[in-house]
Motif scaffolding. Structure first.
Motif, PDB file in Angstrom:
ATOM      1  N   THR A   1      -8.018  -5.914  -3.195  1.00 47.78           N
ATOM      2  CA  THR A   1      -6.397  -5.842  -4.018  1.00 47.78           C
ATOM      3  C   THR A   1      -6.830  -5.206  -5.535  1.00 47.78           C
ATOM      4  OG1 THR A   1      -4.521  -6.973  -4.703  1.00 47.78           O
ATOM      5  CG2 THR A   1      -6.715  -8.222  -5.011  1.00 47.78           C
TER       6      THR A   1
ATOM      7  N   ASP B   1       0.955  -1.190  -0.067  1.00 50.40           N
ATOM      8  CA  ASP B   1       0.009   0.045  -0.129  1.00 50.40           C
ATOM      9  C   ASP B   1       0.904   1.200   0.014  1.00 50.40           C
ATOM     10  OD1 ASP B   1      -1.917   2.002   0.418  1.00 50.40           O
ATOM     11  OD2 ASP B   1      -2.932   0.791   1.914  1.00 50.40           O
TER      12      ASP B   1
ATOM     13  N   MET C   1      -2.835   6.362   3.590  1.00 51.02           N
ATOM     14  CA  MET C   1      -3.765   5.190   3.412  1.00 51.02           C
ATOM     15  C   MET C   1      -3.495   4.082   4.468  1.00 51.02           C
ATOM     16  SD  MET C   1      -5.746   6.036   1.231  1.00 51.02           S
ATOM     17  CE  MET C   1      -6.749   4.637   0.418  1.00 51.02           C
ATOM     18  N   ILE C   2      -2.351   3.921   4.656  1.00 54.42           N
ATOM     19  CA  ILE C   2      -1.856   3.171   5.634  1.00 54.42           C
ATOM     20  C   ILE C   2      -2.412   3.214   7.033  1.00 54.42           C
ATOM     21  CG2 ILE C   2      -0.224   1.975   6.795  1.00 54.42           C
ATOM     22  CD1 ILE C   2       1.311   1.938   4.279  1.00 54.42           C
TER      23      ILE C   2
ATOM     24  N   TYR D   1      -6.153   7.680  -4.001  1.00 56.58           N
ATOM     25  CA  TYR D   1      -4.557   7.838  -4.019  1.00 56.58           C
ATOM     26  C   TYR D   1      -4.279   9.005  -4.821  1.00 56.58           C
ATOM     27  CZ  TYR D   1      -4.207   3.269  -1.957  1.00 56.58           C
ATOM     28  OH  TYR D   1      -3.879   2.174  -1.113  1.00 56.58           O
TER      29      TYR D   1
ATOM     30  N   LYS E   1      -5.938  -6.044   5.387  1.00 56.08           N
ATOM     31  CA  LYS E   1      -5.608  -4.484   4.669  1.00 56.08           C
ATOM     32  C   LYS E   1      -4.373  -4.492   4.240  1.00 56.08           C
ATOM     33  CE  LYS E   1      -9.358  -2.232   5.867  1.00 56.08           C
ATOM     34  NZ  LYS E   1     -10.244  -1.519   5.021  1.00 56.08           N
ATOM     35  N   ASN E   2      -3.391  -5.335   4.615  1.00 56.89           N
ATOM     36  CA  ASN E   2      -2.150  -5.216   3.938  1.00 56.89           C
ATOM     37  C   ASN E   2      -1.445  -6.392   4.443  1.00 56.89           C
ATOM     38  OD1 ASN E   2       0.878  -4.568   3.572  1.00 56.89           O
ATOM     39  ND2 ASN E   2       0.051  -2.320   3.906  1.00 56.89           N
TER      40      ASN E   2
ATOM     41  N   PHE F   1      -8.903   2.953  -6.572  1.00 56.58           N
ATOM     42  CA  PHE F   1      -7.317   3.551  -6.465  1.00 56.58           C
ATOM     43  C   PHE F   1      -7.349   5.008  -7.019  1.00 56.58           C
ATOM     44  CE2 PHE F   1      -7.112  -0.905  -6.344  1.00 56.58           C
ATOM     45  CZ  PHE F   1      -6.185  -1.129  -5.192  1.00 56.58           C
TER      46      PHE F   1
END
Length: 147
Positions: free
Chosen positions: A97, A21, A26-27, A126, A61-62, A122
């Motif tokens: 994803t 990510d 966003m993290i 982002y 999430k990651n 996305f």
């Protein structure tokens, strides 16, 4: 192999989390509310963050593997661990994803099946174009594993 739960100083793994990510803000949306697990085998190999989304639903999430150790089974081992760890409190596990064959097929190999998608995720969330395997990511594909 050892998998440890990390409860504090999660940002120490930021460099690895950014592989999965690539935008730190966003993290930040899920890092502190999520549970973090780190896989070690002769050093750090992989990390993941899982959040509770309500009513027995959990979401990966990651998940990221150190580049030199990718495609060696560490991601799959971490997912298998998560299935065991959450199976008694989880009715479904989700993972979102990019719509890229290699990534979607990896999650399908791990036991997930395609659930739904979020259009323009996305591009809407982002501040720069995100690419994976040379493909610009637009929609987020969600996969689901039911227990």
């Amino acid at each position: 192999m050892e998998i440890k739960k990390v409860s504090s100083d999660k940002k120490q793994f930021l460099e690895l989390l950014l592989l999965a990510d690539e935008q730190e803000n966003m993290i930040d949306r899920y890092l502190e509310r999520g549970e973090m697990f780190v896989l070690y085998e002769d050093g750090l190999k992989a990390v993941c963050v899982v959040t509770a989304e309500g009513e027995g639903i959990y979401e990966i999430k990651n998940i990221a593997t150190v580049p030199a150790f990718q495609r060696k089974g560490y991601g799959k081992k971490l997912i298998e661990f998560l299935f065991g760890y959450y199976c008694d409190k989880c009715s479904a596990m989700l993972v979102g994803t990019g719509d890229v064959f290699s990534t979607v097929s990896f999650y399908e190999y791990c036991g997930f099946s395609i659930s739904h998608r979020i259009k323009n995720f996305f591009t809407d969330n982002y501040d720069h174009p995100i690419y994976e395997d040379g493909v610009q990511l637009v929609d987020m594909v969600y996969l689901k594993k039911t227990f």
